[in-house]
Structure formats: structure tokens, C-alpha cells
Scaffold this motif. Structure first.
Motif, PDB file in Angstrom:
ATOM      1  N   ARG A  94      48.140  23.903  29.069  1.00 24.78           N
ATOM      2  CA  ARG A  94      49.357  23.077  29.160  1.00 24.78           C
ATOM      3  C   ARG A  94      50.190  23.478  30.373  1.00 24.78           C
ATOM      4  O   ARG A  94      50.823  22.638  31.004  1.00 24.78           O
ATOM      5  CB  ARG A  94      50.202  23.225  27.886  1.00 24.78           C
ATOM      6  N   HIS A  95      50.196  24.764  30.687  1.00 23.05           N
ATOM      7  CA  HIS A  95      50.968  25.249  31.825  1.00 23.05           C
ATOM      8  C   HIS A  95      50.191  25.165  33.134  1.00 23.05           C
ATOM      9  O   HIS A  95      50.689  25.564  34.181  1.00 23.05           O
ATOM     10  CB  HIS A  95      51.441  26.680  31.580  1.00 23.05           C
ATOM     11  N   GLY A  96      48.941  24.716  33.069  1.00 25.05           N
ATOM     12  CA  GLY A  96      48.205  24.450  34.296  1.00 25.05           C
ATOM     13  C   GLY A  96      47.558  25.641  34.950  1.00 25.05           C
ATOM     14  O   GLY A  96      47.169  25.568  36.121  1.00 25.05           O
ATOM     15  N   LYS A  97      47.397  26.754  34.211  1.00 24.54           N
ATOM     16  CA  LYS A  97      46.693  27.888  34.809  1.00 24.54           C
ATOM     17  C   LYS A  97      46.027  28.711  33.722  1.00 24.54           C
ATOM     18  O   LYS A  97      46.693  29.197  32.816  1.00 24.54           O
ATOM     19  CB  LYS A  97      47.649  28.775  35.610  1.00 24.54           C
ATOM     20  N   LEU A  98      44.700  28.838  33.833  1.00 27.30           N
ATOM     21  CA  LEU A  98      43.924  29.644  32.885  1.00 27.30           C
ATOM     22  C   LEU A  98      43.145  30.689  33.671  1.00 27.30           C
ATOM     23  O   LEU A  98      42.405  30.355  34.595  1.00 27.30           O
ATOM     24  CB  LEU A  98      42.944  28.746  32.111  1.00 27.30           C
ATOM     25  N   SER A  99      43.337  31.952  33.303  1.00 26.43           N
ATOM     26  CA  SER A  99      42.530  33.035  33.877  1.00 26.43           C
ATOM     27  C   SER A  99      41.542  33.485  32.815  1.00 26.43           C
ATOM     28  O   SER A  99      41.932  33.706  31.665  1.00 26.43           O
ATOM     29  CB  SER A  99      43.408  34.219  34.277  1.00 26.43           C
ATOM     30  N   PHE A 100      40.290  33.597  33.189  1.00 23.46           N
ATOM     31  CA  PHE A 100      39.288  33.932  32.185  1.00 23.46           C
ATOM     32  C   PHE A 100      38.141  34.700  32.810  1.00 23.46           C
ATOM     33  O   PHE A 100      37.974  34.716  34.029  1.00 23.46           O
ATOM     34  CB  PHE A 100      38.780  32.666  31.478  1.00 23.46           C
ATOM     35  N   GLU A 101      37.368  35.347  31.946  1.00 21.50           N
ATOM     36  CA  GLU A 101      36.179  36.060  32.405  1.00 21.50           C
ATOM     37  C   GLU A 101      34.964  35.464  31.715  1.00 21.50           C
ATOM     38  O   GLU A 101      34.960  35.289  30.494  1.00 21.50           O
ATOM     39  CB  GLU A 101      36.270  37.559  32.097  1.00 21.50           C
ATOM     40  N   LEU A 102      33.946  35.144  32.511  1.00 23.23           N
ATOM     41  CA  LEU A 102      32.723  34.553  31.988  1.00 23.23           C
ATOM     42  C   LEU A 102      31.666  35.631  31.764  1.00 23.23           C
ATOM     43  O   LEU A 102      31.481  36.523  32.595  1.00 23.23           O
ATOM     44  CB  LEU A 102      32.155  33.520  32.967  1.00 23.23           C
ATOM     45  N   PHE A 103      30.978  35.500  30.624  1.00 22.13           N
ATOM     46  CA  PHE A 103      29.835  36.356  30.320  1.00 22.13           C
ATOM     47  C   PHE A 103      28.643  35.437  30.061  1.00 22.13           C
ATOM     48  O   PHE A 103      28.178  35.299  28.932  1.00 22.13           O
ATOM     49  CB  PHE A 103      30.131  37.222  29.094  1.00 22.13           C
ATOM     50  N   GLY A 104      28.214  34.745  31.099  1.00 22.24           N
ATOM     51  CA  GLY A 104      27.089  33.826  30.975  1.00 22.24           C
ATOM     52  C   GLY A 104      25.799  34.509  31.389  1.00 22.24           C
ATOM     53  O   GLY A 104      25.796  35.683  31.778  1.00 22.24           O
ATOM     54  N   GLU A 105      24.706  33.749  31.318  1.00 22.98           N
ATOM     55  CA  GLU A 105      23.438  34.304  31.794  1.00 22.98           C
ATOM     56  C   GLU A 105      23.380  34.282  33.317  1.00 22.98           C
ATOM     57  O   GLU A 105      22.740  35.134  33.934  1.00 22.98           O
ATOM     58  CB  GLU A 105      22.260  33.514  31.205  1.00 22.98           C
TER      59      GLU A 105
END
Ligand code: MN
Length: 162
Positions: A94-105
Motif C-alpha cells: 500500500r505504501h509502494g515499497k516492499l523489501s524482501f529476500e528471495l530463497f528460490g532455486e
């Protein structure tokens, strides 16, 4: 999860589970590991959780074309506001900013989604960490499905043969 989708134009669909649904962005150029390479990501309607491993051919209508599961795994939300407050994924979006960490293959490490203006345009940005690379393009190095090992042509051929 990320699907590779050969529709009207080839793109990648980034989908993050939040609030019982898959928040979705279409990324025309796909993800980059280069922090200076900001990728346009168009926010799309949420998809149901059962779509997370869809691979096959959508015959016609919206999104018609071949889809493969390009990457999957888990992620963690690292969004902070006001210095230390960790906010929910929904509030972050909603606030227009998402910080995230991916643990994909295929994809690992810190990323950010940042909304541009008031429309559905966002930027997908790799944060600088031990997984960032300036020279390697993950979409070229690893075009196959993590679900079946197939590439797009093989998915399309298998469906046509059925
Ligand atoms: Mn798509």
C-alpha cells in the motif's frame, strides 16, 4: 514464484504469496541480479494460491500462451518504515515499497519492489549483496522450468501432442 510467460510478448510473472493470495507483477525483461539494472514490473490482478505451480498452455483469452514455472521457493519480508518498524507485506505494498529476500532455486538475495507514481508501474531492483552480479543474466543462463526441466518450446510441444 516466477513464471515465464510467452503471451502477446514474452515476460516474467513475479508472484509473492501474501494475505492468502498471489500478489503479481509482469516483468517484461525479467529479473536482474545487477543492482543498477532497474526492471519495470507492472502490477497485475492477484492470482489464487493454486496458480503457484501452473505450467502449460493457456489456449485463448486473457494471458493466452505458454507458461512455465521459472523459479519457486520462499521469501521473507524485510520492509521497514520509520527506521525500525517491520510492516506487513500488504501494508508495504500500500505504501509502494516492499523489501524482501528471495530463497528460490535460481534467484537468491535481497530485492525491492518500488512503485512509480500512482499507476500500476513498479520497479524490481536487486539490492547489493553476495548474490548481486553485474555480468550474469539469470534469464539467459537458466531458461528451463524448475518444476519439469522443460523449456518453453517443449511445454508447447508436449501440450500440442496431447
Ligand atoms: Mn503473464
Amino acid at each position: 514464484m516466477i513464471q515465464l510467460h510467452d503471451a502477446t510478448s514474452l515476460h516474467y510473472d513475479l508472484r509473492l504469496e501474501a494475505g492468502g493470495t498471489l500478489k503479481s507483477w509482469a516483468v517484461p525483461k525479467g529479473p536482474s541480479l545487477d543492482p543498477s539494472d532497474r526492471r519495470l514490473a507492472m502490477q497485475m490482478p492477484d492470482h489464487g494460491l493454486d496458480y503457484y505451480d501452473f505450467e502449460g498452455v493457456i489456449p485463448d483469452g486473457y494471458g493466452a500462451g505458454t507458461v512455465l514455472v521459472w523459479d519457486w521457493g520462499t521469501y521473507t519480508n524485510h520492509t521497514e518504515r520509520h527506521g525500525h518498524l517491520l510492516v506487513s507485506v500488504e501494508e508495504a505494498l500500500r505504501h509502494g515499497k516492499l523489501s524482501f529476500e528471495l530463497f528460490g532455486e535460481k534467484l537468491r538475495g535481497r530485492f525491492a519492489l518500488v512503485r512509480k507514481g500512482r499507476g500500476n508501474e513498479w520497479l524490481l531492483i536487486k539490492k547489493r549483496d553476495e548474490h548481486s552480479r553485474a555480468e550474469a543474466d539469470p534469464t539467459e543462463l537458466a531458461p528451463w522450468s524448475v518444476k519439469t526441466g522443460r523449456v518453453l518450446d517443449e511445454v508447447a510441444e508436449d501440450e500440442a501432442a496431447e
